[in-house]
Structure formats: structure tokens, C-alpha cells
Design a protein around this motif. Structure first.
Motif, PDB file in Angstrom:
ATOM      1  N   THR A  55     -14.284  -7.790   8.877  1.00  0.00           N
ATOM      2  CA  THR A  55     -15.235  -8.497   9.202  1.00  0.00           C
ATOM      3  C   THR A  55     -16.936  -8.024   9.388  1.00  0.00           C
ATOM      4  N   ALA A  56     -17.899  -9.847   9.107  1.00  0.00           N
ATOM      5  CA  ALA A  56     -19.148  -9.178   9.565  1.00  0.00           C
ATOM      6  C   ALA A  56     -19.352  -8.674  10.355  1.00  0.00           C
ATOM      7  N   GLU A  57     -20.649  -7.889   9.956  1.00  0.00           N
ATOM      8  CA  GLU A  57     -21.751  -8.026  11.292  1.00  0.00           C
ATOM      9  C   GLU A  57     -21.526  -8.743  12.302  1.00  0.00           C
ATOM     10  N   ASP A  58     -21.858  -9.652  11.922  1.00  0.00           N
ATOM     11  CA  ASP A  58     -22.040 -10.703  13.093  1.00  0.00           C
ATOM     12  C   ASP A  58     -20.251 -10.986  13.810  1.00  0.00           C
ATOM     13  N   GLY A  59     -19.243 -10.211  13.452  1.00  0.00           N
ATOM     14  CA  GLY A  59     -17.989 -10.847  14.052  1.00  0.00           C
ATOM     15  C   GLY A  59     -17.371 -11.670  13.489  1.00  0.00           C
ATOM     16  N   SER A  60     -17.954 -12.897  12.026  1.00  0.00           N
ATOM     17  CA  SER A  60     -16.550 -13.683  11.791  1.00  0.00           C
ATOM     18  C   SER A  60     -16.674 -13.586  10.468  1.00  0.00           C
ATOM     19  N   ASP A  61     -15.432 -13.954   9.781  1.00  0.00           N
ATOM     20  CA  ASP A  61     -14.447 -13.711   9.018  1.00  0.00           C
ATOM     21  C   ASP A  61     -14.907 -13.331   7.736  1.00  0.00           C
ATOM     22  N   ALA A  62     -15.155 -12.701   6.967  1.00  0.00           N
ATOM     23  CA  ALA A  62     -15.688 -12.190   5.579  1.00  0.00           C
ATOM     24  C   ALA A  62     -14.361 -11.759   4.363  1.00  0.00           C
ATOM     25  N   GLY A  63     -13.840 -12.500   4.043  1.00  0.00           N
ATOM     26  CA  GLY A  63     -12.538 -12.394   3.425  1.00  0.00           C
ATOM     27  C   GLY A  63     -11.241 -11.573   3.288  1.00  0.00           C
ATOM     28  N   GLY A  64     -10.960 -10.358   3.202  1.00  0.00           N
ATOM     29  CA  GLY A  64      -9.844  -9.670   2.928  1.00  0.00           C
ATOM     30  C   GLY A  64      -8.487  -9.799   1.800  1.00  0.00           C
ATOM     31  N   GLY A  65      -7.770  -9.406   1.793  1.00  0.00           N
ATOM     32  CA  GLY A  65      -6.895  -9.655   0.982  1.00  0.00           C
ATOM     33  C   GLY A  65      -5.605  -8.656   1.078  1.00  0.00           C
ATOM     34  N   LEU A  66      -4.481  -7.975   0.126  1.00  0.00           N
ATOM     35  CA  LEU A  66      -3.100  -7.735   0.855  1.00  0.00           C
ATOM     36  C   LEU A  66      -3.463  -5.953   0.243  1.00  0.00           C
ATOM     37  N   MET A  67      -2.874  -5.221   1.340  1.00  0.00           N
ATOM     38  CA  MET A  67      -2.258  -3.347   0.759  1.00  0.00           C
ATOM     39  C   MET A  67      -1.058  -4.022   1.203  1.00  0.00           C
ATOM     40  N   SER A  68      -0.638  -3.201  -0.561  1.00  0.00           N
ATOM     41  CA  SER A  68       0.997  -3.027  -0.724  1.00  0.00           C
ATOM     42  C   SER A  68       1.110  -1.692  -1.396  1.00  0.00           C
ATOM     43  N   VAL A  69       1.457  -0.716  -0.097  1.00  0.00           N
ATOM     44  CA  VAL A  69       1.956   0.541  -0.673  1.00  0.00           C
ATOM     45  C   VAL A  69       3.757   0.945   0.442  1.00  0.00           C
ATOM     46  N   MET A  70       3.848   1.361  -0.833  1.00  0.00           N
ATOM     47  CA  MET A  70       5.691   2.045  -1.100  1.00  0.00           C
ATOM     48  C   MET A  70       4.841   3.956  -0.849  1.00  0.00           C
ATOM     49  N   GLY A  80      -0.597   2.503  -3.968  1.00  0.00           N
ATOM     50  CA  GLY A  80      -0.534   1.433  -3.012  1.00  0.00           C
ATOM     51  C   GLY A  80      -1.307   0.335  -4.591  1.00  0.00           C
ATOM     52  N   VAL A  81      -1.194  -0.322  -4.468  1.00  0.00           N
ATOM     53  CA  VAL A  81      -0.996  -1.790  -5.308  1.00  0.00           C
ATOM     54  C   VAL A  81      -1.946  -2.917  -4.128  1.00  0.00           C
ATOM     55  N   ASN A  82      -3.518  -2.679  -4.403  1.00  0.00           N
ATOM     56  CA  ASN A  82      -4.265  -3.539  -2.989  1.00  0.00           C
ATOM     57  C   ASN A  82      -5.199  -4.576  -4.374  1.00  0.00           C
ATOM     58  N   LEU A 120      -5.684   0.256  -7.799  1.00  0.00           N
ATOM     59  CA  LEU A 120      -4.133   0.572  -7.332  1.00  0.00           C
ATOM     60  C   LEU A 120      -4.242   2.568  -7.494  1.00  0.00           C
ATOM     61  N   VAL A 121      -3.954   3.212  -7.238  1.00  0.00           N
ATOM     62  CA  VAL A 121      -3.449   4.649  -6.701  1.00  0.00           C
ATOM     63  C   VAL A 121      -1.660   4.873  -6.240  1.00  0.00           C
ATOM     64  N   ALA A 122      -1.800   5.767  -7.676  1.00  0.00           N
ATOM     65  CA  ALA A 122      -0.121   6.687  -7.650  1.00  0.00           C
ATOM     66  C   ALA A 122      -0.132   7.470  -7.438  1.00  0.00           C
ATOM     67  N   HIS A 123       1.066   8.544  -6.879  1.00  0.00           N
ATOM     68  CA  HIS A 123       0.973   9.815  -6.496  1.00  0.00           C
ATOM     69  C   HIS A 123       2.342  10.335  -6.605  1.00  0.00           C
ATOM     70  N   MET A 124       2.772  10.872  -7.116  1.00  0.00           N
ATOM     71  CA  MET A 124       4.608  10.426  -8.285  1.00  0.00           C
ATOM     72  C   MET A 124       5.184  11.845  -6.431  1.00  0.00           C
ATOM     73  N   PRO A 130       2.410  12.407 -14.239  1.00  0.00           N
ATOM     74  CA  PRO A 130       0.740  11.975 -13.493  1.00  0.00           C
ATOM     75  C   PRO A 130       1.400  10.864 -12.567  1.00  0.00           C
ATOM     76  N   ALA A 131       0.111  11.594 -12.019  1.00  0.00           N
ATOM     77  CA  ALA A 131      -1.068  10.493 -10.930  1.00  0.00           C
ATOM     78  C   ALA A 131      -1.440   9.124 -11.913  1.00  0.00           C
ATOM     79  N   VAL A 132      -1.641   8.736 -11.623  1.00  0.00           N
ATOM     80  CA  VAL A 132      -2.447   7.584 -11.880  1.00  0.00           C
ATOM     81  C   VAL A 132      -3.693   6.314 -10.923  1.00  0.00           C
ATOM     82  N   HIS A 133      -4.937   5.732 -11.718  1.00  0.00           N
ATOM     83  CA  HIS A 133      -5.772   5.662 -11.022  1.00  0.00           C
ATOM     84  C   HIS A 133      -5.680   3.876 -12.071  1.00  0.00           C
TER      85      HIS A 133
END
Length: 297
Positions: A55-70, A80-82, A120-124, A130-133
Motif C-alpha cells: 500500500t502506498a503512503e496515500d493508501g493506493s494500491d502499489a502492487g503485491g505478490g504471492l507468498m507460498s509457505v510450507m 517460503g517461495v515468494n 526463497l528460504v528453506a529451513h529443514m 542444509p538450509a538454503v536461500h
């Protein structure tokens, strides 16, 4: 904005989404195929997907995305793979940080920006795995564009052959882009993923680049794609090898302490964390990289 740049931004955002889809499918396949060793009697994990908003400072939409978490899978304790595509104008703090690091003329007069990427960050579950980024991204202002990203391995229990495979695979994928590039990006990763207050690296390194603008957008985009393509063949064989290994309380303790290092780095030094929070992106998505559990001694 030129028609070419509009098309290039769309291509970059589509590539990051495609890479995300491939990784999510591969990780869920790892969950399904884990039938021997610790946690194999649990239900196979699946990603929970939610939309994120900026959200922009004026309250307007300013994009986004998808958060995928297992969470709590057979192989992954938390991964997470965002992906994101955000735009708008940079606030004063973000402008100051960008100008100081990149020396961009005209930003105060025209602070518009656009950015897209995958993170992406994975904790096993198993301390032997191994963890990975990994992340790749494109950033645009009316004054310039850049690519950045890389991947690095973060084992709490190190295996030399795993480190060698991870680096060798990345080197092979970077070879078409120049004989010296892998060495340069490896050195950059060694410097970037370093924890000064601990006087040590957070893991065993990888590759990293930032502010990549050679003047040839197609060449830089191709390089960014190959950094992303290197990830699965560099990482999956290591998880497949280590996930069935038996471990006890001592190994789990080592894992939790190492995760503390990871959390310290991401909260204190990581540029992406700072930029995401300063530009108003979804805090949960920005802080997705933090481990589910950690320990300090």
C-alpha cells in the motif's frame, strides 16, 4: 516509459513466476517421495498460498505478490517461495538508501520505481540437510534498471562434498556468461553473506550480484535466468542425500544455534529485508526468511 521496457518488465515478472512454479512443484515432490528416515511417517507438506499487498503512503494500491509457505512437512520444517511485483514512489528513507548506494541522479525529482523478483528460504527438518536461500530480481527507475540475486547454502552440519556440488553446479550455469563471472560472483557472495559481529560467514557461500546493468538488458536477463536455473540442480541432490539420515538431540541443538546466525544476519544486514520494510511491503512476506525456531547460547 518505452514500449521495450514495458515488455522487458513483463518478461522479467513472468520469468520469476515460472521459476516459482517449478520450485514449488519440485519441493512438494520431495515431500511426496520422502518415505524412509526421520519424519517419513508424517503427512507430506503442501504450500499454503496467500496474496500479499503493498500500500502506498496515500493508501493506493502499489502492487503485491504471492507468498507460498510450507510448514511442518516431512522434509521442510519451514520454506517460503515468494514472488512480488511492486511499484510506486520511493519514500524519503528508501530514496536516501538507494541514492547513497547507487548514486542515482534525479531520484529526488522523480522517485518512481518498479521491482519484481522471487525470494526463497528453506529451513529443514533434518539437521543434516542444509538450509538454503535464493533470490533473483529486477529493479527499475526512470533513470536506470538493474538485476540482482543469487543463492547460498547454509548447512548447520557441513559436508565438503555438498559444498563442492553446490558451487560446481553454479559455476557450470554461469560458464556461458564469461570465464571469470563465477569467481567474481562467488567472491561477492563471500563478502555479502558475512556476519561482521560474529567474524564469520553465515554459511558456505554461493553466488551473488547486485546492481547488474552492463548496458545490455538481454544479456543481464539471461544471466539472471541462469542463476535461477542453477538452483534446483545445485540443491535438490543434497536434500535427497541427507533427508534419510538419523539424528539426535545434539544435532538438533547445532541446527537451532546455526539458525540464530541466520536470523541475526537477515535482521541486521540484509538489504532486501530493509528495502521491503522501508517501502511498505507486506511484513510477513518480508520476514518469511526467519526460521520457525532458533537458539542462542
Amino acid at each position: 516509459m518505452s514500449t521495450d521496457m514495458i515488455d522487458q518488465k513483463a518478461r522479467a515478472a513472468a520469468w520469476f513466476k515460472s521459476l516459482r512454479d517449478d520450485i514449488v512443484a519440485a519441493f512438494e515432490a520431495l515431500e511426496d517421495s520422502h518415505d524412509t528416515g526421520p519424519f517419513s511417517d508424517q503427512t507430506a507438506g503442501r504450500f499454503e498460498i496467500s496474496e500479499t499487498k503493498r500500500t502506498a503512503e496515500d493508501g493506493s494500491d502499489a502492487g503485491g505478490g504471492l507468498m507460498s509457505v510450507m510448514r511442518g512437512g516431512r522434509v521442510f520444517e519451514k520454506v517460503g517461495v515468494n514472488i512480488s511485483e511492486v511499484y510506486g514512489t520511493l519514500g524519503a528513507r528508501a530514496q536516501s538508501a538507494m541514492a547513497a548506494r547507487k548514486g542515482i541522479p534525479g531520484m529526488q525529482d522523480d522517485p518512481r520505481f518498479w521491482a519484481s523478483g522471487i525470494s526463497l528460504v528453506a529451513h529443514m527438518q533434518n539437521p543434516h540437510a542444509p538450509a538454503v536461500h535464493m533470490n533473483t530480481r529486477m529493479f527499475w527507475t526512470p533513470h536506470a534498471w538493474w538485476f540482482g540475486g543469487g543463492s547460498d547454502l547454509n548447512p548447520c552440519i557441513e559436508y565438503d562434498e555438498d559444498t563442492a556440488h553446490f558451487h560446481r553446479t553454479q559455476e557450470q550455469h554461469l560458464a556461458p556468461h564469461g570465464d571469470t563471472l563465477y569467481g567474481e560472483l562467488k567472491e561477492w557472495a563471500d563478502e555479502y553473506f558475512y556476519i561482521p559481529h560474529r567474524n564469520r560467514a553465515r554459511g558456505v557461500g554461493g553466488i551473488f550480484m547486485d546492481d547488474r546493468n552492463s548496458g545490455d538488458w538481454e544479456a543481464d536477463f539471461a544471466l539472471t535466468q541462469d542463476i535461477g536455473r542453477a538452483f534446483l540442480p545445485a540443491y535438490l541432490p543434497l536434500v535427497e542425500k541427507r533427508r534419510p539420515m538419523v539424528f539426535g538431540a545434539a544435532e538438533k541443538d547445532i541446527q537451532l544455534v546455526h539458525r540464530g546466525l541466520y536470523a541475526e544476519y537477515n535482521l541486521v544486514y540484509d538489504r532486501g529485508t530493509k528495502f521491503g520494510l522501508e517501502t511498505g511491503h507486506d511484513a510477513n512476506a518480508v520476514l518469511m526468511s526467519l526460521p520457525p525456531m532458533a537458539k542462542w547460547i
